[in-house]
Design a protein around this motif. Structure first.
Motif, PDB file in Angstrom:
ATOM      1  N   SER A  97      11.625  16.098 -18.873  1.00 31.09           N
ATOM      2  CA  SER A  97      12.870  16.107 -20.159  1.00 31.09           C
ATOM      3  C   SER A  97      13.195  17.532 -20.183  1.00 31.09           C
ATOM      4  O   SER A  97      14.319  18.256 -20.008  1.00 31.09           O
ATOM      5  N   SER A  98      12.279  18.496 -19.318  1.00 29.64           N
ATOM      6  CA  SER A  98      11.898  20.006 -19.274  1.00 29.64           C
ATOM      7  C   SER A  98      11.647  20.335 -18.164  1.00 29.64           C
ATOM      8  O   SER A  98      10.536  20.317 -17.933  1.00 29.64           O
ATOM      9  N   GLY A  99      11.870  21.461 -18.495  1.00 24.93           N
ATOM     10  CA  GLY A  99      10.924  23.244 -17.164  1.00 24.93           C
ATOM     11  C   GLY A  99      10.956  22.314 -16.002  1.00 24.93           C
ATOM     12  O   GLY A  99      11.577  21.841 -15.292  1.00 24.93           O
ATOM     13  N   ILE A 100       9.191  22.605 -15.069  1.00 20.34           N
ATOM     14  CA  ILE A 100       8.747  21.623 -14.426  1.00 20.34           C
ATOM     15  C   ILE A 100       9.160  19.933 -14.154  1.00 20.34           C
ATOM     16  O   ILE A 100       8.917  19.516 -12.345  1.00 20.34           O
ATOM     17  N   GLY A 101       8.383  19.603 -14.833  1.00 18.81           N
ATOM     18  CA  GLY A 101       9.278  17.751 -14.753  1.00 18.81           C
ATOM     19  C   GLY A 101      10.200  17.240 -13.965  1.00 18.81           C
ATOM     20  O   GLY A 101      10.406  16.632 -13.327  1.00 18.81           O
ATOM     21  N   ALA A 106       2.030  14.245 -11.994  1.00 17.63           N
ATOM     22  CA  ALA A 106       0.969  13.722 -13.925  1.00 17.63           C
ATOM     23  C   ALA A 106       0.733  15.037 -14.335  1.00 17.63           C
ATOM     24  O   ALA A 106       0.402  16.472 -13.784  1.00 17.63           O
ATOM     25  N   ASN A 107       2.189  15.488 -14.634  1.00 19.67           N
ATOM     26  CA  ASN A 107       3.198  17.028 -15.363  1.00 19.67           C
ATOM     27  C   ASN A 107       2.962  17.422 -16.260  1.00 19.67           C
ATOM     28  O   ASN A 107       2.387  18.148 -16.908  1.00 19.67           O
ATOM     29  N   SER A 108       2.890  16.206 -17.521  1.00 20.46           N
ATOM     30  CA  SER A 108       2.943  16.601 -18.858  1.00 20.46           C
ATOM     31  C   SER A 108       1.684  17.645 -19.060  1.00 20.46           C
ATOM     32  O   SER A 108       0.265  17.778 -18.293  1.00 20.46           O
ATOM     33  N   ASN A 147      -9.054  26.436 -24.401  1.00 17.81           N
ATOM     34  CA  ASN A 147      -8.698  25.406 -23.889  1.00 17.81           C
ATOM     35  C   ASN A 147      -7.659  25.395 -22.630  1.00 17.81           C
ATOM     36  O   ASN A 147      -8.271  24.000 -22.386  1.00 17.81           O
ATOM     37  N   TYR A 148      -6.652  25.580 -22.563  1.00 16.70           N
ATOM     38  CA  TYR A 148      -5.955  25.359 -21.580  1.00 16.70           C
ATOM     39  C   TYR A 148      -6.807  25.724 -20.147  1.00 16.70           C
ATOM     40  O   TYR A 148      -6.589  24.808 -19.162  1.00 16.70           O
ATOM     41  N   ALA A 149      -7.310  26.609 -19.686  1.00 11.70           N
ATOM     42  CA  ALA A 149      -8.269  26.863 -18.751  1.00 11.70           C
ATOM     43  C   ALA A 149      -8.845  25.879 -18.384  1.00 11.70           C
ATOM     44  O   ALA A 149      -9.316  25.581 -17.558  1.00 11.70           O
ATOM     45  N   ALA A 200       3.504  31.843 -12.177  1.00 11.29           N
ATOM     46  CA  ALA A 200       4.299  32.092 -13.322  1.00 11.29           C
ATOM     47  C   ALA A 200       5.666  31.915 -13.279  1.00 11.29           C
ATOM     48  O   ALA A 200       6.839  32.439 -12.109  1.00 11.29           O
ATOM     49  N   ILE A 201       5.786  29.878 -13.697  1.00 10.71           N
ATOM     50  CA  ILE A 201       7.145  29.896 -13.670  1.00 10.71           C
ATOM     51  C   ILE A 201       8.135  29.774 -14.966  1.00 10.71           C
ATOM     52  O   ILE A 201       7.483  29.414 -15.817  1.00 10.71           O
ATOM     53  N   ARG A 202       9.417  30.100 -14.319  1.00 11.32           N
ATOM     54  CA  ARG A 202      10.808  30.056 -15.730  1.00 11.32           C
ATOM     55  C   ARG A 202      10.477  28.866 -16.364  1.00 11.32           C
ATOM     56  O   ARG A 202      11.699  27.909 -15.934  1.00 11.32           O
ATOM     57  N   THR A 203       9.940  28.248 -17.464  1.00  9.74           N
ATOM     58  CA  THR A 203      10.095  27.199 -17.914  1.00  9.74           C
ATOM     59  C   THR A 203       9.717  27.420 -19.609  1.00  9.74           C
ATOM     60  O   THR A 203       9.623  28.854 -19.770  1.00  9.74           O
ATOM     61  N   PRO A 204      10.198  26.868 -20.914  1.00 10.26           N
ATOM     62  CA  PRO A 204       9.751  26.681 -21.600  1.00 10.26           C
ATOM     63  C   PRO A 204       8.509  27.021 -22.585  1.00 10.26           C
ATOM     64  O   PRO A 204       8.217  27.707 -23.440  1.00 10.26           O
TER      65      PRO A 204
HETATM   66  P1  NAD Z   1       7.121  22.427 -20.213  1.00  8.11           P
HETATM   67  O1  NAD Z   1       6.580  22.543 -21.748  1.00  8.11           O
HETATM   68  O2  NAD Z   1       8.545  22.842 -19.761  1.00  8.11           O
HETATM   69  O3  NAD Z   1       7.338  20.769 -20.150  1.00  8.11           O
HETATM   70  C1  NAD Z   1       6.286  20.057 -20.686  1.00  8.11           C
HETATM   71  C2  NAD Z   1       6.320  19.135 -20.358  1.00  8.11           C
HETATM   72  O4  NAD Z   1       5.339  17.751 -21.283  1.00  8.11           O
HETATM   73  C3  NAD Z   1       7.674  18.324 -21.885  1.00  8.11           C
HETATM   74  O5  NAD Z   1       8.627  17.755 -20.685  1.00  8.11           O
HETATM   75  C4  NAD Z   1       7.439  18.071 -22.783  1.00  8.11           C
HETATM   76  O6  NAD Z   1       7.920  17.532 -23.515  1.00  8.11           O
HETATM   77  C5  NAD Z   1       5.652  17.028 -22.308  1.00  8.11           C
HETATM   78  N1  NAD Z   1       5.034  16.855 -23.568  1.00  8.11           N
HETATM   79  C6  NAD Z   1       4.692  17.631 -23.895  1.00  8.11           C
HETATM   80  N2  NAD Z   1       3.697  16.420 -24.751  1.00  8.11           N
HETATM   81  C7  NAD Z   1       3.843  15.355 -24.273  1.00  8.11           C
HETATM   82  C8  NAD Z   1       3.245  14.195 -24.561  1.00  8.11           C
HETATM   83  N3  NAD Z   1       1.815  14.169 -25.660  1.00  8.11           N
HETATM   84  N4  NAD Z   1       2.943  12.934 -23.750  1.00  8.11           N
HETATM   85  C9  NAD Z   1       3.655  13.130 -22.700  1.00  8.11           C
HETATM   86  N5  NAD Z   1       4.762  14.425 -22.152  1.00  8.11           N
HETATM   87  C10 NAD Z   1       4.281  15.192 -23.002  1.00  8.11           C
HETATM   88  O7  NAD Z   1       6.363  23.600 -19.452  1.00  8.11           O
HETATM   89  P2  NAD Z   1       6.226  23.294 -17.894  1.00  8.11           P
HETATM   90  O8  NAD Z   1       5.615  24.745 -17.547  1.00  8.11           O
HETATM   91  O9  NAD Z   1       7.525  22.426 -17.363  1.00  8.11           O
HETATM   92  O10 NAD Z   1       4.958  22.620 -17.484  1.00  8.11           O
HETATM   93  C11 NAD Z   1       4.932  21.667 -16.892  1.00  8.11           C
HETATM   94  C12 NAD Z   1       3.175  21.234 -16.328  1.00  8.11           C
HETATM   95  O11 NAD Z   1       2.949  22.729 -15.548  1.00  8.11           O
HETATM   96  C13 NAD Z   1       2.255  21.827 -17.875  1.00  8.11           C
HETATM   97  O12 NAD Z   1       0.947  20.855 -17.048  1.00  8.11           O
HETATM   98  C14 NAD Z   1       1.907  22.906 -17.094  1.00  8.11           C
HETATM   99  O13 NAD Z   1       0.393  23.312 -17.699  1.00  8.11           O
HETATM  100  C15 NAD Z   1       2.225  23.189 -16.400  1.00  8.11           C
HETATM  101  N6  NAD Z   1       1.967  25.127 -15.325  1.00  8.11           N
HETATM  102  C16 NAD Z   1       3.417  25.327 -15.855  1.00  8.11           C
HETATM  103  C17 NAD Z   1       3.452  26.980 -15.805  1.00  8.11           C
HETATM  104  C18 NAD Z   1       4.647  27.303 -15.904  1.00  8.11           C
HETATM  105  O14 NAD Z   1       4.258  29.196 -15.416  1.00  8.11           O
HETATM  106  N7  NAD Z   1       5.423  26.973 -16.562  1.00  8.11           N
HETATM  107  C19 NAD Z   1       2.208  27.565 -15.166  1.00  8.11           C
HETATM  108  C20 NAD Z   1       0.903  26.713 -14.706  1.00  8.11           C
HETATM  109  C21 NAD Z   1       1.178  25.716 -14.529  1.00  8.11           C
END
Ligand code: NAD
Length: 275
Positions: A26-30, A101-103, A172-174, A205-209
Motif C-alpha cells: 500500500s506504499s513505497g517499494i511494495g 515478501a516486502n513488508s 533489530n533491523y540489521a 536508500a530509496i525515497r519512501t515513507p
Molecule cells: P514503507 O513504510 O513505505 O513500506 C513498508 C510496508 O510494510 C508498508 O506498506 C506497511 O503498511 C507494510 N507493513 C507494516 N507492517 C505490516 C504488517 N504487520 N503486515 C503487513 N504489512 C505491513 O517503506 P519501504 O521503504 O517501501 O519498505 C519496504 C521494504 O523495503 C521493507 O522491508 C524495508 O525494510 C525495505 N527497504 C527499504 C529501503 C528504503 O530506503 N526505503 C532500503 C532498504 C530496504
C-alpha cells in the motif's frame, strides 16, 4: 530473428499469465513493485496492513488498465493471517507463482534504550513475517503443476544493504535483514531441486515513507548523497524493475542471490580518497 515464434515470444510481457502476491504493497517499494509486476502482465494480490484505500486504489488502477488485481488485508507477522492471505490469493487467481515478501518496519534506538518490544516487533515482521510468507508460498507452489521452460515458483525477499552493512542504532533491523539473507540462501538451496527460485533484493536508500528523515530536507539529502556513489537517491521504481526481472523467467538460472539496487552504497564509498 530466426522465426515468427521467437518474435511472438519476445513481445510477450515478462510475467504474462503469472500470479503474484506482494506484501506491504500500500506504499513505497511494495506499491511500486505491485504496479510493476502488473504492468509486466502478472495478476497481483496487493497486500496491505494499513492504508487500505491506497491498496484498493492500486488494485482498481490495475483492473482499469485491463489487468487482474485484488487488495487483501493481512498482518504478515501473524501465522493465521499469512495462511489466509495466500489462500485468498490462490482462490482469487487459481494459484500462485510469485511472492515478493516486502513488508518491513523500523523501530530505531541505541542498544541501551532499545526495548524488547521494539526488538521483537522488528524481528516478528521483517524476519519471521518473511519466513511465514515464504513457507506458505512454497506450499502453494507445490500444489501447482510443474512448468516447462521456467521455475514452478519464484520468491523475492526484500532485504536491505543492511544485510551486509552494520547499522549502529538499528540493531533489530540489521539483525533481521542479516537473517533474511541466510534464510533466502538456505531456502534457495533447499528448494532448487523442486524448481523454486528464491532471491533477494537489497535496496540502498530509496525515497519512501520508511526513511523520510534521511531525504525529507535538502540538508538531510545532501548528507545522504555522500553515501551514494551514483549521486542520486533511489526511487521505488528502481526496485520494481529489478523485482520484475528476478521474478520472471528471464532470471531462470538465478537463485540464492541478493541483487543490490543501491547506486553503489555497498561499495564502501567512505574509502574513496581514504584508507
Ligand atoms: P514503507 O513504510 O513505505 O513500506 C513498508 C510496508 O510494510 C508498508 O506498506 C506497511 O503498511 C507494510 N507493513 C507494516 N507492517 C505490516 C504488517 N504487520 N503486515 C503487513 N504489512 C505491513 O517503506 P519501504 O521503504 O517501501 O519498505 C519496504 C521494504 O523495503 C521493507 O522491508 C524495508 O525494510 C525495505 N527497504 C527499504 C529501503 C528504503 O530506503 N526505503 C532500503 C532498504 C530496504
Amino acid at each position: 530473428m530466426t522465426s515468427g515464434a521467437s518474435e511472438t515470444q519476445a513481445a510477450r510481457p515478462l510475467l504474462a499469465g503469472r500470479r503474484a502476491l506482494v506484501t506491504g504493497a500500500s506504499s513505497g517499494i511494495g506499491f511500486a513493485v505491485a504496479r510493476g509486476l502488473a504492468a509486466a502482465g502478472a495478476a497481483v494480490a496487493v497486500n496491505y496492513h494499513s492504508h487500505g484505500e491506497a491498496a484498493e486504489g492500486l488494485a482498481e488502477e490495475i483492473r482499469a488498465a485491463g489487468g487482474k488485481a485484488v487488495a487483501l488485508k493481512a498482518d504478515v507477522s501473524k501465522e493465521d493471517d499469512v495462511a489466509g492471505l495466500v489462500d485468498r490469493t490462490v482462490a482469487e487467481f487459481g494459484g500462485l507463482d510469485v511472492l515478493v515478501a516486502n513488508s518491513g518496519i523500523q523501530k530505531d534506538a541505541p542498544v541501551g534504550e532499545m526495548t524488547l518490544a521494539d526488538w521483537n516487533a522488528v524481528i516478528s515482521l521483517n524476519l519471521t513475517g518473511q519466513f511465514l510468507c515464504c513457507r506458505e508460498a512454497i506450499r502453494a507452489f507445490r500444489a501447482g503443476p510443474e512448468r516447462q521452460g521456467g521455475a514452478r515458483g519464484s520468491i523475492v525477499c526484500m532485504s536491505s544493504v543492511h544485510e551486509l552493512i552494520p547499522w549502529a542504532g538499528h540493531v533489530n533491523y540489521a539483525a533481521a535483514k542479516g537473517g533474511v539473507r541466510m534464510m533466502m540462501q538456505t531456502l534457495a538451496q533447499e528448494m532448487a531441486p523442486e524448481r523454486v527460485r528464491v532471491n533477494a533484493i537489497a535496496p540502498g536508500a530509496i525515497r519512501t515513507p520508511i526513511n523520510k528523515e534521511a531525504w525529507g530536507t535538502p540538508e538531510a539529502l545532501e548528507k545522504l548523497l555522500h553515501l551514494i556513489p551514483y549521486g542520486r537517491i533511489g526511487e521505488p521504481e528502481d526496485v520494481a524493475r529489478a523485482a520484475t526481472w528476478l521474478a520472471s523467467d528471464e532470471a531462470d538460472y538465478v537463485t540464492g542471490v541478493t541483487l543490490f539496487v543501491d547506486g553503489g552504497m555497498s561499495l564502501y564509498p567512505g574509502f574513496v580518497g581514504n584508507g
